[in-house]
Design a protein around this motif. Sequence first.
Motif, mmCIF file in Angstrom:
data_model
loop_
_atom_site.group_PDB
_atom_site.id
_atom_site.type_symbol
_atom_site.label_atom_id
_atom_site.label_comp_id
_atom_site.label_asym_id
_atom_site.label_seq_id
_atom_site.Cartn_x
_atom_site.Cartn_y
_atom_site.Cartn_z
ATOM 1 N N LEU A 538 -29.639 -27.902 18.639
ATOM 2 C CA LEU A 538 -30.482 -28.811 17.855
ATOM 3 C C LEU A 538 -29.657 -29.598 16.847
ATOM 4 N N LEU A 539 -28.703 -28.926 16.204
ATOM 5 C CA LEU A 539 -27.833 -29.615 15.254
ATOM 6 C C LEU A 539 -27.028 -30.704 15.948
ATOM 7 N N LYS A 540 -26.584 -30.434 17.174
ATOM 8 C CA LYS A 540 -25.806 -31.431 17.913
ATOM 9 C C LYS A 540 -26.657 -32.600 18.359
ATOM 10 N N GLU A 541 -27.942 -32.355 18.564
ATOM 11 C CA GLU A 541 -28.830 -33.412 19.057
ATOM 12 C C GLU A 541 -29.502 -34.178 17.922
ATOM 13 N N SER A 542 -29.553 -33.582 16.728
ATOM 14 C CA SER A 542 -30.245 -34.214 15.611
ATOM 15 C C SER A 542 -29.521 -35.471 15.150
ATOM 16 N N GLU A 543 -30.280 -36.501 14.891
ATOM 17 C CA GLU A 543 -29.697 -37.761 14.407
ATOM 18 C C GLU A 543 -28.977 -37.557 13.084
ATOM 19 N N ALA A 544 -29.471 -36.605 12.266
ATOM 20 C CA ALA A 544 -28.906 -36.388 10.938
ATOM 21 C C ALA A 544 -27.562 -35.666 10.976
ATOM 22 N N THR A 545 -27.312 -34.868 12.028
ATOM 23 C CA THR A 545 -26.115 -34.018 12.029
ATOM 24 C C THR A 545 -25.230 -34.174 13.259
ATOM 25 N N SER A 546 -25.662 -34.900 14.265
ATOM 26 C CA SER A 546 -24.887 -34.971 15.509
ATOM 27 C C SER A 546 -23.483 -35.524 15.286
ATOM 28 N N ALA A 547 -23.338 -36.468 14.340
ATOM 29 C CA ALA A 547 -22.030 -37.092 14.111
ATOM 30 C C ALA A 547 -21.009 -36.112 13.534
ATOM 31 N N LEU A 548 -21.470 -34.988 12.998
ATOM 32 C CA LEU A 548 -20.537 -34.011 12.428
ATOM 33 C C LEU A 548 -19.633 -33.413 13.496
ATOM 34 N N PHE A 549 -20.162 -33.268 14.704
ATOM 35 C CA PHE A 549 -19.456 -32.539 15.751
ATOM 36 C C PHE A 549 -18.630 -33.507 16.608
ATOM 37 N N ASP A 550 -17.623 -34.064 15.978
ATOM 38 C CA ASP A 550 -16.769 -35.076 16.607
ATOM 39 C C ASP A 550 -15.554 -34.383 17.229
ATOM 40 N N ASP A 551 -15.519 -34.340 18.551
ATOM 41 C CA ASP A 551 -14.416 -33.654 19.244
ATOM 42 C C ASP A 551 -13.082 -34.362 19.056
ATOM 43 N N ALA A 552 -13.114 -35.609 18.582
ATOM 44 C CA ALA A 552 -11.865 -36.340 18.352
ATOM 45 C C ALA A 552 -10.999 -35.644 17.308
ATOM 46 N N LEU A 553 -11.624 -34.852 16.440
ATOM 47 C CA LEU A 553 -10.856 -34.119 15.429
ATOM 48 C C LEU A 553 -9.802 -33.216 16.065
ATOM 49 N N PHE A 554 -10.134 -32.664 17.229
ATOM 50 C CA PHE A 554 -9.211 -31.726 17.875
ATOM 51 C C PHE A 554 -7.968 -32.425 18.425
ATOM 52 N N SER A 555 -8.030 -33.743 18.460
ATOM 53 C CA SER A 555 -6.873 -34.514 18.920
ATOM 54 C C SER A 555 -6.071 -35.090 17.764
ATOM 55 N N CYS A 556 -6.525 -34.832 16.541
ATOM 56 C CA CYS A 556 -5.860 -35.365 15.350
ATOM 57 C C CYS A 556 -5.188 -34.240 14.569
ATOM 58 N N ALA A 557 -4.267 -34.623 13.736
ATOM 59 C CA ALA A 557 -3.639 -33.645 12.856
ATOM 60 C C ALA A 557 -4.606 -33.252 11.745
ATOM 61 N N VAL A 558 -4.501 -32.032 11.278
ATOM 62 C CA VAL A 558 -5.249 -31.610 10.095
ATOM 63 C C VAL A 558 -4.501 -32.137 8.878
ATOM 64 N N LEU A 559 -5.141 -33.000 8.124
ATOM 65 C CA LEU A 559 -4.489 -33.655 6.994
ATOM 66 C C LEU A 559 -4.772 -32.876 5.712
ATOM 67 N N PRO A 560 -3.746 -32.328 5.076
ATOM 68 C CA PRO A 560 -3.950 -31.464 3.910
ATOM 69 C C PRO A 560 -4.301 -32.242 2.649
ATOM 70 N N VAL A 561 -4.647 -31.505 1.611
ATOM 71 C CA VAL A 561 -4.865 -32.084 0.288
ATOM 72 C C VAL A 561 -3.500 -32.267 -0.363
ATOM 73 N N PRO A 562 -3.167 -33.464 -0.821
ATOM 74 C CA PRO A 562 -1.841 -33.690 -1.411
ATOM 75 C C PRO A 562 -1.556 -32.746 -2.571
ATOM 76 N N GLY A 563 -0.410 -32.094 -2.494
ATOM 77 C CA GLY A 563 0.056 -31.265 -3.600
ATOM 78 C C GLY A 563 -0.687 -29.966 -3.814
ATOM 79 N N LEU A 564 -1.501 -29.563 -2.861
ATOM 80 C CA LEU A 564 -2.291 -28.361 -3.041
ATOM 81 C C LEU A 564 -2.405 -27.622 -1.718
ATOM 82 N N SER A 565 -2.350 -26.300 -1.762
ATOM 83 C CA SER A 565 -2.469 -25.508 -0.534
ATOM 84 C C SER A 565 -3.077 -24.163 -0.860
ATOM 85 N N ALA A 566 -3.527 -23.468 0.175
ATOM 86 C CA ALA A 566 -4.049 -22.120 -0.010
ATOM 87 C C ALA A 566 -2.959 -21.206 -0.559
#
Length: 575
Positions: A538-566
């Motif tokens: 339902l979350l994937k099909e909902s107009e309000a939340t479907s855009a959150l599940f963008d598979d293109a993210l898995f093809s991109c680098a994870v971009l960190p927060v500048p100057g900060l890390s866990a």
Amino acid sequence: MRRRLYSFVTALVCLCALLPAAFAASDSPTPPGWIPEKNYVVLPGDEVYQSENWAKVLSLRAEAEAGAQLPDAGAEVADASAGMCYETGLLRLRYAQNAPDAAGAQRAYYSAYRAFSAAASNWKDQNGDQLDSVYYALSLWSNRAALLYDFDYSPYLAVSLDRNLTALGLTLADFYDAPYMDQVSDGDREKVAQAVHAYQNRVALYLDGHQLFAGYNVGGVTAAQPEIRNNRTMIPIRTLAEHLGADVEWVQETSQVVMTRAGVQVIMTLNQTTATVDGKAIQMDVAPYAADGRTLIPARYVAEFFDQSVTWDAENRRVDVQEDKTAVGDSNLEAWALPMGAMLSSLNAGDPSWFGLYSRGLPVAGSGSGAYTTNDPPYKSCRRTLSDDWGIDSREALITTVCSMTLHGHNDSFQEAAGLVNGLSASGYQELLNESGEVDRYMWPQTKALSEKWGDRGILCWDLFRMSNLVQWGYEAGYLTYPEALALLEPAAVRLKEAFSSWDEAYENYLDGYNWWARNDMTGQSIWETSHGKRYLLLKESEATSALFDDALFSCAVLPVPGLSAASLSAALSA
């Protein structure tokens, strides 16, 4: 004047039931004898001025001047033209003077108020919702009748009265310069003036786009209202700070306000313009002060000391406070955090598309599981969840838990169980099943099947996704800043990207992990047919939340927060 409750008795059956047949126009309309011409409103083109209608108006005026009183019954004026309603209101003002007692006068004033209100409303409708000078003049008559009827209307009156006077270029003195307004006492005039002043100086305070203050409470000005001093919005001590998740302490001995959020301590001293932020002196252009039993502090400095952006809308007298997200630069970690935390956010009355799960300016609805309480501020609800469900009561405990569980969570237990069952011979496995209780009898095969399905990945997403909820709850609770919350999630996002290639695959792993941890018997069942599985679809099909599940993210680098890390946050705990 105390409020008296009377049923609305309309009057003037003949006047209000007149048909709008086309008659020749009357001579120029003139006011009744009890209304000066300067106060009289003419409604161009209204059917009340048609000759037969106007003749009836003049007849009723004569009867009123001769002592007629408000009839016991009549037609509903709201269905008449604006002009008919207005003339009816004027007649009812005279009926109030003719009334034999105070109760009769109040009844007539209330009926006048209803008639004038209907006149303004109907004029607007007759003119395509146009708010012109005639509308404001009619509405001003409604204000007068309301005040004559019952001073309890004054808080509501202030909003309408200020609008009408401003539109017409009039003053309060002009408002009272009208028939019968001399009956309003000096005390009531002062209360009206105070109410209008309070409305004119109202301040609406918004957090994350939602109103914390109405700016002016039409039910009465309350002790919690902000105010302007030296061009700064001053707010009661706990108002904004606590909604941002700050702990607030008033130190009586030193007259200081101590606010602590996400490891940052801000100290303000009553009547002093110097504040300290983590021990560093900061000069403000306005000092906190006490007034009417309240301690007020400057909203802009409170917000900016805690890395929030602040804007002022002068036209609407509105202060907007929002998270300043520019501090994370081009990081895409929020784009990872939202879909990772979407399931628990949805299950617990949150907004999956909102970082933090809840808007800080809205109460949390009491649904879902755990310790969620209806109308709790988000920071309280999130603190309770972290404490009750995770044993986390501080910033330090939160950072430690996230850093640890990202690498060693429930997946460790799963891998241990999988290693055990996979290391057995066929006969040893059968013996294990024979000796197991009812639950373990289906959990061992389930563990074996999941191990074969996911291999070294185990139930990794069950751990990783919950780290997103932890950092978002921590942000709402005031344990973490926005950049810190994203930085803490970075290792989980990196592991997720390395191990999976789509949100469907990742959520399938998450759901398998959830059912394994919950010890749900999945024999012969599809995870997509479970309640959690259906919710994800339902979350994937909902107009309000479907855009959150963008598979293109898995093809991109994870971009960190500048100057900060866990790692840097964890290291700072022991520094």
